[in-house]
Design an enzyme around this catalytic site. Structure first.
Site, PDB file in Angstrom:
ATOM      1  N   LYS A  98       0.865  -1.186   0.000  1.00 27.36           N
ATOM      2  CA  LYS A  98       0.000   0.000   0.000  1.00 27.36           C
ATOM      3  C   LYS A  98       0.897   1.230   0.000  1.00 27.36           C
ATOM      4  O   LYS A  98       2.040   1.159   0.442  1.00 27.36           O
ATOM      5  CB  LYS A  98      -0.891   0.007   1.252  1.00 27.36           C
ATOM      6  CG  LYS A  98      -2.113   0.864   1.151  1.00 27.36           C
ATOM      7  CD  LYS A  98      -3.269   0.145   0.455  1.00 27.36           C
ATOM      8  CE  LYS A  98      -4.407   1.079   0.148  1.00 27.36           C
ATOM      9  NZ  LYS A  98      -5.597   0.371  -0.352  1.00 27.36           N
TER      10      LYS A  98
ATOM     11  N   ASP B 286      -6.978   4.289  -4.676  1.00 27.34           N
ATOM     12  CA  ASP B 286      -7.650   4.163  -3.368  1.00 27.34           C
ATOM     13  C   ASP B 286      -8.259   5.547  -3.124  1.00 27.34           C
ATOM     14  O   ASP B 286      -8.452   6.323  -4.091  1.00 27.34           O
ATOM     15  CB  ASP B 286      -6.646   3.774  -2.271  1.00 27.34           C
ATOM     16  CG  ASP B 286      -7.331   3.390  -0.954  1.00 27.34           C
ATOM     17  OD1 ASP B 286      -7.880   2.283  -0.868  1.00 27.34           O
ATOM     18  OD2 ASP B 286      -7.346   4.206   0.005  1.00 27.34           O
TER      19      ASP B 286
END
Ligand code: NDP
Length: 448
Positions: free
Chosen positions: A128, A168
Site C-alpha cells: 500500500k 484508493d
C-alpha cells in the site's frame, strides 16, 4: 500456555515496536485474536513465528514530494510505499492521497491487503502507499504536477513483476493516468505497472465497478444463507466515491432501495430511493463537477442533507460502509441493530471500530469484514494484470463473471474457516483463510 496469553504476549511485542500506530495495531489485534488460537492447534505453523514475520513490512519507503502549485509556491508532501509481503506474488495494493495519510494508516492497509489478496486466489502479495497530499480543491494541473513528482521517486521501487500500485481514496482514473504517464516517460516502457488504467491504454473493463459490485455480490451470498435477497431491502450506504457509487449502482440493479450516500461533510437521505437517473446525477456531481454530495438537493429537493452526520441513524435492512476507516462506531452499531439491520457489508477498509464489530458478532447478524467483501477491486486489478500479460482484453461479461466467481469462492473460504454451530463468523473465516494461503508459501520459502 493458554491462547489468550499467547495473543497478549504477541501484541505486547508488536506494540513495543510500533509505538503511535493505532490503526496498524487495530488491524493486527483483530487478526491476532482470530488467527493465534488457530495457529496454536496447527503443528505446521506453531513455533514458526509466521505472524510475527507478517506484521513486519518487507520494506518501507518514505520520500519527499516537492512540487509547485498554481501560485508558484513550493509545496512539500510526504510519499510512502509499504512493501508488506511478497510470499504469494509481487506487492499489490492501492495508493491513497488524503491529508490523514501517515505510516500507521498505510501499514494497516498494507497488512489487511496481505490477507485480502490471499483470499482472491490470485498471485498477489500485499502493499500500500500514498501521500498526505489532498487533491480536493486542487486544479488538474496541480494534481498532474504532484503525481509527476510523486512518481519521479516511486518509479525506482515498482514494476510489473515487482510492485503494482492501484487507486484508493483520492486516487482515481485521473491520478492513475498522470502517474502512468510519468512512469512510462521515466522508464521508456509501456507495461502493466499500475492497475485502474483507462480502457484504451491497458485498463480492464469492470475495474472501476469491481469493489462496489464485488461487495454487493458478497452481501448477496451472505443473505442467501438466510434465504434472503437484496430485492426490496432498504440499504444505507456511506461515502460517495468510487466504491460507494458502484455499490449503489449494483444494489439498484438488483432491486434494492438505496436511501443514503455521504461524504466528509454529511449525508443525503432520499426516502424514495435512488434510480438509474439519480445515480447518473451522482456520478456527474462527484466525478465530473468534483462537488460535495449536498449538491444532490439542487436536483432532488425532496431529499434531505444532514450536515456533519453519518447515515447509520437511518433505519435500514442492510448497511454498506464505503467511505473510510473507523467511520462506524459502537454507538452507530447499536443504532443499526436497534433499527433492525440484518446485514453489514464493508466496502471500505476497516470502517467498523472493534466495539462495533464485536456487537455485530455478538448479535450474530451477517457481518462481512472489508478484507473479504471489498476484495473484488484488487481481484479485478489481478485480472487487469493478467490481460496486460496476455496483451488481450476480456469482455465486460467475462470480467464480471470472473469477479462473481471470485466473490463466491471468498465466501466459501470464509464459511470453511469461520463456521461454528451454524453461525459464520466472517471475520475469523477471512483472517484464517488468508493466513493459511500466505503462511504455506512463507513456510515453503524458508526464513527470508
Ligand atoms: P474515493 O476517494 O473515491 O471516495 C472516498 C469517499 O469516502 C468520499 O465520499 C469521501 O468524502 C469519503 N471519505 C473519505 N475520508 C473520509 C472521512 N475521514 N470521513 C468521512 N468521509 C470520508 O475512495 P474509494 O471509494 O476508492 O475508497 C473508499 C474506501 O474503500 C476506502 O476505505 C478504501 O481503502 C476502500 N477500498 C477501495 C478500493 C478501490 O478499488 N477503490 C478497493 C478496496 C477498498 P470526501 O470527498 O468528503 O473526502
Amino acid at each position: 500456555m493458554n491462547t489468550q496469553k499467547l495473543v497478549n504476549n504477541f501484541l505486547q511485542l508488536v506494540v513495543k515496536r510500533n509505538q503511535n500506530e493505532p490503526e496498524f495495531m487495530q488491524a493486527v489485534t483483530e487478526v491476532a485474536e482470530t488467527v493465534i488460537p488457530y495457529i496454536a492447534k496447527q503443528d505446521i505453523y506453531y513455533g514458526q513465528n509466521i505472524l510475527l514475520r507478517m506484521v513486519e513490512p518487507e520494506r518501507v519507503i518514505s520520500f519527499r514530494v516537492a512540487w509547485i502549485d498554481d501560485n508558484e509556491e513550493i509545496q512539500v508532501n510526504r510519499g510512502y510505499r509499504i512493501e508488506m509481503n511478497s510470499a504469494i506474488g509481487p506487492y499489490k495494493g492501492g495508493l491513497r492521497f488524503h491529508p490523514d495519510v501517515n505510516l500507521s494508516v498505510l501499514k494497516f492497509l498494507a497488512f489487511e491487503q496481505i490477507f485480502k489478496n490471499g483470499l482472491t486466489t490470485l498471485p498477489m502479495g500485499g502493499g500500500k502507499g500514498g501521500s498526505d497530499f489532498d487533491p480536493k480543491g486542487r486544479s488538474d494541473t496541480e494534481v498532474m504536477r504532484f503525481c509527476q513528482s510523486f512518481m519521479t521517486e516511486l518509479f525506482r521501487h515498482i514494476g510489473p513483476n515487482r510492485d503494482i500500485p492501484a487507486g484508493d481514496i483520492g486516487v482515481g482514473s485521473r491520478e492513475i493516468g498522470y502517474l502512468f504517464g510519468q512512469y512510462k516517460r521515466l522508464k521508456n516502457e509501456f507495461t502493466g505497472v499500475l492497475t485502474g488504467k483507462g480502457i484504451s491504454w491497458g485498463g480492464s473493463l469492470i475495474r472501476p465497478e469491481a469493489t462496489g459490485y464485488g461487495t454487493v455480490y458478497f452481501v448477496e451470498k451472505m443473505l442467501e444463507t438466510k434465504g434472503e435477497g437484496i430485492k426490496d431491502k432498504k440499504v444505507v450506504i456511506s461515502g460517495s466515491g468510487n466504491v460507494a457509487q458502484y455499490a449503489a449502482e449494483k444494489v439498484v440493479q438488483l432491486g434494492g432501495k438505496v436511501i443514503t450516500l455521504s461524504d466528509s461533510s454529511g449525508y443525503i437521505y432520499d426516502e424514495e430511493g435512488l434510480n438509474e437517473e439519480k445515480l447518473q446525477r451522482i456520478f456527474e456531481i462527484k466525478n465530473t463537477q468534483r462537488e460535495r454530495i449536498s449538491k444532490y438537493l439542487e436536483y432532488y429537493p425532496k431529499a434531505s442533507f444532514h450536515a456533519g452526520k453519518t447515515p447509520w441513524e437511518v433505519p435500514c435492512d442492510i448497511a454498506l460502509p464505503c467511505a473510510t476507516q473507523n467511520e462506524l462506531n459502537g454507538k452507530d452499531a447499536k443504532m443499526l441493530l436497534d433499527n433492525g439491520c440484518i446485514c453489514v457489508g464493508e466496502g471500505a477498509n476497516m470502517p467498523s471500530t472493534p466495539d462495533a464489530v464485536h456487537l455485530f458478532l455478538d448479535k450474530q447478524i451477517l457481518f462481512a469484514p472489508g478484507k473479504a467483501s471489498n476484495a473484488g477491486g484488487v481481484a479485478v486489478s489481478g485480472l487487469e494484470m493478467a490481460q496486460n500479460s496476455l496483451r488481450y482484453n476480456w469482455t465486460r461479461e467475462e470480467v464480471d463473471e470472473r469477479l462473481k466467481s471470485i466473490m463466491v469462492d471468498i465466501h466459501k473460504s470464509c464459511q470453511k474457516y469461520g463456521t461454528e454451530n451454524s453461525f459464520t463468523n466472517y471475520v475469523k473465516g477471512a483472517n484464517i483463510a488468508g493466513f493459511v494461503k500466505v503462511a504455506d508459501a512463507m513456510l515453503a520459502q524458508g526464513v527470508v
